[in-house]
Design a protein around this motif. Sequence first.
Motif, PDB file in Angstrom:
ATOM      1  N   GLU A  31      -6.525   1.237   0.455  1.00 36.66           N
ATOM      2  CA  GLU A  31      -5.135   1.056   0.843  1.00 36.66           C
ATOM      3  C   GLU A  31      -4.906  -0.458   0.882  1.00 36.66           C
ATOM      4  OE1 GLU A  31      -2.579   3.121   4.120  1.00 36.66           O
ATOM      5  OE2 GLU A  31      -3.614   1.397   5.008  1.00 36.66           O
ATOM      6  N   VAL A  32      -3.975  -0.923   0.083  1.00 36.27           N
ATOM      7  CA  VAL A  32      -3.753  -2.357  -0.089  1.00 36.27           C
ATOM      8  C   VAL A  32      -2.377  -2.729   0.433  1.00 36.27           C
ATOM      9  CG1 VAL A  32      -3.563  -4.200  -1.785  1.00 36.27           C
ATOM     10  CG2 VAL A  32      -5.223  -2.393  -2.127  1.00 36.27           C
ATOM     11  N   LYS A  33      -2.355  -3.743   1.298  1.00 44.47           N
ATOM     12  CA  LYS A  33      -1.095  -4.317   1.779  1.00 44.47           C
ATOM     13  C   LYS A  33      -1.035  -5.734   1.244  1.00 44.47           C
ATOM     14  CE  LYS A  33      -1.116  -1.779   6.121  1.00 44.47           C
ATOM     15  NZ  LYS A  33      -1.233  -1.930   7.583  1.00 44.47           N
ATOM     16  N   GLY A  34      -0.082  -5.995   0.370  1.00 46.82           N
ATOM     17  CA  GLY A  34       0.007  -7.317  -0.237  1.00 46.82           C
ATOM     18  C   GLY A  34       1.385  -7.575  -0.796  1.00 46.82           C
ATOM     19  N   VAL A  35       1.443  -8.511  -1.735  1.00 50.27           N
ATOM     20  CA  VAL A  35       2.702  -8.892  -2.367  1.00 50.27           C
ATOM     21  C   VAL A  35       2.495  -8.917  -3.877  1.00 50.27           C
ATOM     22  CG1 VAL A  35       2.223 -11.361  -2.143  1.00 50.27           C
ATOM     23  CG2 VAL A  35       4.574 -10.594  -2.315  1.00 50.27           C
ATOM     24  N   VAL A  36       3.521  -8.548  -4.629  1.00 49.97           N
ATOM     25  CA  VAL A  36       3.458  -8.542  -6.093  1.00 49.97           C
ATOM     26  C   VAL A  36       4.023  -9.856  -6.600  1.00 49.97           C
ATOM     27  CG1 VAL A  36       4.232  -7.395  -8.201  1.00 49.97           C
ATOM     28  CG2 VAL A  36       3.691  -6.040  -6.170  1.00 49.97           C
ATOM     29  N   ARG A  37       3.274 -10.519  -7.479  1.00 48.54           N
ATOM     30  CA  ARG A  37       3.708 -11.785  -8.071  1.00 48.54           C
ATOM     31  C   ARG A  37       3.578 -11.702  -9.586  1.00 48.54           C
ATOM     32  NH1 ARG A  37       6.453 -13.761  -3.979  1.00 48.54           N
ATOM     33  NH2 ARG A  37       5.185 -14.415  -2.231  1.00 48.54           N
ATOM     34  N   LEU A  43       1.521  -9.218 -14.159  1.00 45.58           N
ATOM     35  CA  LEU A  43       1.873  -8.884 -12.779  1.00 45.58           C
ATOM     36  C   LEU A  43       0.598  -8.719 -11.973  1.00 45.58           C
ATOM     37  CD1 LEU A  43       4.796  -6.371 -13.330  1.00 45.58           C
ATOM     38  CD2 LEU A  43       4.903  -8.799 -12.821  1.00 45.58           C
ATOM     39  N   LEU A  44       0.585  -9.317 -10.782  1.00 44.55           N
ATOM     40  CA  LEU A  44      -0.585  -9.330  -9.913  1.00 44.55           C
ATOM     41  C   LEU A  44      -0.222  -8.810  -8.531  1.00 44.55           C
ATOM     42  CD1 LEU A  44      -1.627 -13.001 -10.669  1.00 44.55           C
ATOM     43  CD2 LEU A  44      -2.636 -10.973 -11.694  1.00 44.55           C
ATOM     44  N   VAL A  45      -1.184  -8.205  -7.866  1.00 41.52           N
ATOM     45  CA  VAL A  45      -1.064  -7.876  -6.445  1.00 41.52           C
ATOM     46  C   VAL A  45      -1.936  -8.885  -5.716  1.00 41.52           C
ATOM     47  CG1 VAL A  45      -1.470  -6.168  -4.656  1.00 41.52           C
ATOM     48  CG2 VAL A  45      -0.711  -5.426  -6.915  1.00 41.52           C
ATOM     49  N   ILE A  46      -1.329  -9.607  -4.778  1.00 47.78           N
ATOM     50  CA  ILE A  46      -2.073 -10.627  -4.047  1.00 47.78           C
ATOM     51  C   ILE A  46      -2.156 -10.217  -2.586  1.00 47.78           C
ATOM     52  CG2 ILE A  46      -2.166 -13.051  -3.398  1.00 47.78           C
ATOM     53  CD1 ILE A  46      -0.653 -13.676  -5.972  1.00 47.78           C
ATOM     54  N   VAL A  47      -3.392 -10.173  -2.092  1.00 49.53           N
ATOM     55  CA  VAL A  47      -3.663  -9.824  -0.698  1.00 49.53           C
ATOM     56  C   VAL A  47      -4.063 -11.106   0.022  1.00 49.53           C
ATOM     57  CG1 VAL A  47      -5.096  -8.409   0.811  1.00 49.53           C
ATOM     58  CG2 VAL A  47      -4.427  -7.549  -1.435  1.00 49.53           C
ATOM     59  N   ASN A  48      -3.582 -11.298   1.229  1.00 44.94           N
ATOM     60  CA  ASN A  48      -3.847 -12.503   2.028  1.00 44.94           C
ATOM     61  C   ASN A  48      -3.416 -13.759   1.267  1.00 44.94           C
ATOM     62  OD1 ASN A  48      -5.030 -10.819   3.962  1.00 44.94           O
ATOM     63  ND2 ASN A  48      -7.034 -11.052   3.024  1.00 44.94           N
ATOM     64  N   GLU A  49      -2.200 -13.751   0.789  1.00 49.50           N
ATOM     65  CA  GLU A  49      -1.697 -14.838  -0.050  1.00 49.50           C
ATOM     66  C   GLU A  49      -1.739 -16.186   0.670  1.00 49.50           C
ATOM     67  OE1 GLU A  49       1.940 -15.336  -3.159  1.00 49.50           O
ATOM     68  OE2 GLU A  49       2.465 -14.589  -1.176  1.00 49.50           O
ATOM     69  N   LYS A  50      -2.110 -17.210  -0.068  1.00 49.22           N
ATOM     70  CA  LYS A  50      -2.175 -18.598   0.396  1.00 49.22           C
ATOM     71  C   LYS A  50      -3.121 -18.771   1.584  1.00 49.22           C
ATOM     72  CE  LYS A  50       2.364 -19.704  -1.352  1.00 49.22           C
ATOM     73  NZ  LYS A  50       3.719 -20.101  -1.072  1.00 49.22           N
ATOM     74  N   LYS A  52      -7.642 -18.720   2.598  1.00 52.83           N
ATOM     75  CA  LYS A  52      -8.970 -18.850   2.005  1.00 52.83           C
ATOM     76  C   LYS A  52      -9.561 -17.500   1.631  1.00 52.83           C
ATOM     77  CE  LYS A  52     -10.186 -23.262   3.949  1.00 52.83           C
ATOM     78  NZ  LYS A  52     -11.194 -24.045   4.660  1.00 52.83           N
ATOM     79  N   SER A  53      -9.022 -16.427   2.170  1.00 52.88           N
ATOM     80  CA  SER A  53      -9.515 -15.085   1.853  1.00 52.88           C
ATOM     81  C   SER A  53      -8.586 -14.363   0.872  1.00 52.88           C
ATOM     82  CB  SER A  53      -9.665 -14.268   3.126  1.00 52.88           C
ATOM     83  OG  SER A  53      -8.419 -14.140   3.768  1.00 52.88           O
ATOM     84  N   GLU A  54      -7.854 -15.119   0.065  1.00 50.02           N
ATOM     85  CA  GLU A  54      -6.921 -14.532  -0.899  1.00 50.02           C
ATOM     86  C   GLU A  54      -7.676 -13.720  -1.942  1.00 50.02           C
ATOM     87  OE1 GLU A  54      -4.603 -16.651  -4.348  1.00 50.02           O
ATOM     88  OE2 GLU A  54      -3.378 -16.709  -2.520  1.00 50.02           O
ATOM     89  N   ILE A  55      -7.142 -12.533  -2.238  1.00 47.38           N
ATOM     90  CA  ILE A  55      -7.708 -11.641  -3.238  1.00 47.38           C
ATOM     91  C   ILE A  55      -6.622 -11.361  -4.269  1.00 47.38           C
ATOM     92  CG2 ILE A  55      -8.701  -9.362  -3.680  1.00 47.38           C
ATOM     93  CD1 ILE A  55      -9.614  -9.387  -0.734  1.00 47.38           C
ATOM     94  N   VAL A  56      -6.952 -11.547  -5.551  1.00 48.04           N
ATOM     95  CA  VAL A  56      -6.015 -11.310  -6.642  1.00 48.04           C
ATOM     96  C   VAL A  56      -6.438 -10.051  -7.375  1.00 48.04           C
ATOM     97  CG1 VAL A  56      -5.029 -12.244  -8.759  1.00 48.04           C
ATOM     98  CG2 VAL A  56      -5.598 -13.776  -6.870  1.00 48.04           C
TER      99      VAL A  56
END
Length: 122
Positions: A31-37, A43-50, A52-56
């Motif tokens: 289950e992923v909570k993130g933002v689409v960029r 198109l990417l889903v970015i978790v923990n954007e900006k 040190k633990s950012e996941i692309v």
Amino acid sequence: MRLILLPLFLLLLSLTAQAQEWTGIGCGTYEVKGVVRSSKNVLLVIVNEKSKSEIVITVPIPNEALLAPHIDKTILAKLVINSKASGAHILGTIQDIQARVPNPLASRDTGMQLMAKTECKK
């Protein structure tokens, strides 16, 4: 004294070498909570954007149609990862996606939570 320092040094050296390859994300359904960029026509889903633990997370081209309506918006998605992650970049397939309202005051507003573990395909 030398007998103690040498094993300690080797232990620390091996831990730092292993830490660079470990992401903590294995194969399974998440289950992923993130933002689409959108980046370079992908198109990417970015978790923990900006952070040190950012996941692309990248998705296959047919799956990008599911992300298109959610560009620059926060999402809650069910994502399947079938291959081992390389660093902080992950290839996943979206099974379900929906919009969500972000809560910046919550410490766990974004993230990935394992729902079901599966074996990795080679």
